[in-house]
Write a protein that holds these residues in place. Structure first.
Motif, PDB file in Angstrom:
ATOM      1  N   ILE A 381       0.816  -1.209   0.000  1.00 25.23           N
ATOM      2  CA  ILE A 381       0.000   0.000   0.000  1.00 25.23           C
ATOM      3  C   ILE A 381       0.852   1.262   0.000  1.00 25.23           C
ATOM      4  CG2 ILE A 381      -1.972  -1.140   1.070  1.00 25.23           C
ATOM      5  CD1 ILE A 381      -1.208   0.218   3.701  1.00 25.23           C
ATOM      6  N   ASP A 382       2.167   1.088  -0.277  1.00 24.04           N
ATOM      7  CA  ASP A 382       3.004   2.246  -0.581  1.00 24.04           C
ATOM      8  C   ASP A 382       2.910   2.584  -2.073  1.00 24.04           C
ATOM      9  OD1 ASP A 382       4.305   0.044  -1.565  1.00 24.04           O
ATOM     10  OD2 ASP A 382       6.265   0.550  -0.747  1.00 24.04           O
ATOM     11  N   ASP A 383       1.872   2.019  -2.747  1.00 23.82           N
ATOM     12  CA  ASP A 383       1.575   2.307  -4.162  1.00 23.82           C
ATOM     13  C   ASP A 383       2.678   1.806  -5.090  1.00 23.82           C
ATOM     14  OD1 ASP A 383      -0.527   3.541  -2.970  1.00 23.82           O
ATOM     15  OD2 ASP A 383      -0.033   5.575  -3.604  1.00 23.82           O
ATOM     16  N   SER A 384       3.243   0.645  -4.778  1.00 23.65           N
ATOM     17  CA  SER A 384       4.305   0.128  -5.638  1.00 23.65           C
ATOM     18  C   SER A 384       4.256  -1.392  -5.709  1.00 23.65           C
ATOM     19  CB  SER A 384       5.674   0.576  -5.126  1.00 23.65           C
ATOM     20  OG  SER A 384       6.017  -0.117  -3.937  1.00 23.65           O
ATOM     21  N   VAL A 385       4.872  -1.914  -6.762  1.00 20.82           N
ATOM     22  CA  VAL A 385       5.150  -3.340  -6.893  1.00 20.82           C
ATOM     23  C   VAL A 385       6.662  -3.508  -6.861  1.00 20.82           C
ATOM     24  CG1 VAL A 385       5.073  -5.325  -8.454  1.00 20.82           C
ATOM     25  CG2 VAL A 385       3.047  -3.895  -8.174  1.00 20.82           C
TER      26      VAL A 385
END
Length: 601
Positions: A381-385
């Motif tokens: 949920i830090d907006d990354s893969v």
């Protein structure tokens, strides 16, 4: 139809910065006892992948200790309740439940005859209580002497009975009895006294405090014998524990070290430097038989080696926070589990051995995980893969920014596809190559492997959106109506079906290519929101896990039959399911545990 539990992979102790934890051990010195949430973990020290779990407390457990007889355990919780339960039966039958204090219990100890228990902690003007194990009757006496909450207590293991306590009023107190009478307080510490422990022979007891000091006293009259070091540690002492021969003392400190002291000379014998990070602070320790064990703030259980203090013999890793996602390698030999704290752990399915994925991860909730032959993709949920190298068991440093919060990811032949709160996006060669905006919140996603180019996405809008994927372009094909948000979707391994579960407690299977309801039926025996579904390798069974703590196994060939595993993760929702083969399914829970089940129709 039957099921049985094959294995339990235990969670680590639940830790909190600035708070010591209490470890226990059975009289034979073979099993470690600690708490995590409302669970008490009994872990084999020799074979750390073997564990048992007690989950009958309704609130956070703070401490658990074996009776010297080995037949019972007493555990105390945040509400001031204690439960005495047996260790012989697998069901851990409750012997008694009492409410000795009005606030959190921080420590407890047994008399050497296993008849009396002393609990300490916070209360309404009362910080300690001694009672009979069988009846709960109070053992008469005066346990005054402290003006603030008591952190630690120890009972002299030989007659005459003595009790020593340590408190937040910076004092340790000494009592004679029974009936117990306050004898004196010791004011050598200048900060909280966090740990008090009697030596096995009863001749001495030691106190450790947040001032970094350790003092050793006479066990019969509380006369000060010696201070260890000057001071013993540069940080607060969280715990002390005696060697079995009562000649040496182990200490654990917030200065990220453990030390062994010679109590006759007061000199340091061994210095274990555990690391340099905050997570390497040592919050507890225990010495039992040949095992010298400490616990780091990370929750890691360290097996210390006095003969070689430079590195631990072994470090037990895993999760000490709830598990959010799990994923299985294509060869079904390796399991990956991700936590709400951003940690990812890799497990050997055959042995239960594990290792924490190293490197800079997400740092918070991991919402998706996909395991491929040589790499693992994780979404946070830090907006990354991010990408994990399976051979190195570490993050590669590759981070793909998504621009919005991902909810789940699924595998593509040459990458992954991700559903976020705003879009569906494709990632190939570690680059975001396509985006399809959505006007609803996505919750789950699955692809049909090599059988078709279709993608199913479950939404908060109570719909399953079916898309056709052509390169990096998505075209909506149809939608399927549910009566609640669609929490998980999964195509079958043979490509013939799609299963979906929702917050309305239903499991529905659709037949491809037309997406008609299989046998025109819905499965609905769960009592709360269903979190996850998984197919058996031969596509003949579906497993579903729910908020109601149950796992249900559904048969595609005998649609009117199912296997219900009640309380699969007691008092904890099921968060992940994977099948090892057509008879074994693995589950993860909010309790931080991973379990293996054998199921047969």
């Amino acid at each position: 139809m039957s099921y049985n539990n094959l294995a339990v992979w235990a969670c680590l102790p639940r830790t909190q910065r600035g708070q010591p934890i209490v470890l226990g051990v059975d009289p034979k010195g073979k099993k470690l006892l600690y708490a995590n949430g409302n669970s008490v973990i009994i872990r084999d020290l020799e074979n750390s992948s073997v564990a048992d779990v007690y989950t009958e407390h309704s609130i956070q457990v703070n401490v658990a200790q074996y009776a010297p007889s080995g037949f019972y355990v007493c555990s105390g919780d945040q509400h001031g309740k204690v439960r005495v339960w047996d260790t012989i039966n697998p069901e851990h039958i409750l012997k008694a439940e009492y409410q000795p204090l009005g606030g959190p219990i921080r420590d407890l100890c047994w008399s050497h005859d296993s008849q009396r228990i002393c609990v300490v902690g916070e209360g309404r003007g009362k910080f300690a209580h001694v009672f009979m194990m069988d009846t709960g009757a109070s053992v008469k006496g005066d346990l005054s002497g402290h003006t603030k909450a008591i952190n630690s207590v120890s009972w002299k293991p030989t007659r005459p009975f003595r009790i020593a306590t340590g408190s937040e009023d910076n004092k340790s107190a000494f009592y004679e009895g029974p009936p117990f009478v306050f004898k004196c307080t010791k004011t050598d510490h200048t900060k909280f006294v966090q740990s008090v422990r009697y030596s096995p022979d009863g001749e001495k007891y030691a106190t450790g405090g947040f001032d970094g000091k350790i003092f050793v006293y006479n066990g019969k009259d509380a006369e000060l014998i010696k201070e260890m070091g000057s001071p013993a540690h540069k940080g607060g002492v969280y715990a002390v524990s005696w060697s079995p021969d009562s000649k040496q003392l182990l200490s654990a400190s917030g200065d990220k070290t453990c030390k062994i002291w010679d109590t006759e000379t007061g000199e340091m014998v061994s210095d274990f430097v555990m690391g340099t990070e905050v997570e390497d602070q040592q919050v507890s320790c225990i010495w039992t038989g040949d095992f010298v064990v400490s616990v780091s703030l990370s929750g890691f259980i360290n097996y210390l080696n006095p003969a070689d203090p430079s590195k631990p013999k072994k470090i037990i890793k895993g999760h000490n926070k709830p598990i959010s996602r799990i994923g299985l390698s294509p060869d079904r030999n390796t399991l990956y589990t991700a936590g709400v704290d951003g940690t990812v752990t890799v497990w050997d399915v055959a042995t239960g051995d594990n290792e924490r994925i190293s490197g800079k991860g997400h740092g918070n909730h991991v919402s998706g995980i996909v395991v491929k032959d040589d790499i693992v993709f994780s979404a946070g949920i830090d907006d990354s893969v991010k990408v994990i190298d399976r051979l190195q068991n570490g993050y590669t440093g590759t981070s793909i920014s998504l621009g919005s919060q991902p909810k789940m990811i699924a595998s593509l032949d040459d990458g992954v596809i991700c559903i976020t709160t705003k879009e569906i996006c494709m990632i190939r060669d570690n680059v975001k190559v396509g985006s399809f905006p959505v006007s609803w919140d996505g919750l789950s996603i699955s692809t049909n492997g090599s059988f078709s180019n279709e993608v199913a996405v479950g939404g908060q809008d109570n719909l399953i959106h079916i898309y056709t994927l052509d390169g990096n372009t998505l075209t909506e094909k149809t939608t399927l109506q549910h009566l609640g948000p669609v929490t998980d979707v999964a195509y079958s391994p043979d490509g013939q079906y799609l299963v979906a579960c929702d917050a309305n407690r239903k499991v529905i299977v659709y037949s491809l290519p037309g997406y008609e309801k299989f046998n025109r039926m819905e499965w609905g025996f769960h009592n709360a929101r269903i979190n996850c579904v998984a197919w058996s390798p031969d596509s003949s069974m579906v497993a579903s896990g729910s908020l109601d703590t149950m796992i249900i196994i559904w048969s595609m060939t005998q649609t009117n039959k199912h296997i219900i595993i009640k309380n699969s993760h007691p008092q904890s929702q099921v968060t992940g399911l994977v099948w090892l083969d057509n008879e074994r399914v693995m589950s993860s829970g909010h309790d931080g545990l991973v379990k293996t089940w054998n199921v047969k129709f």
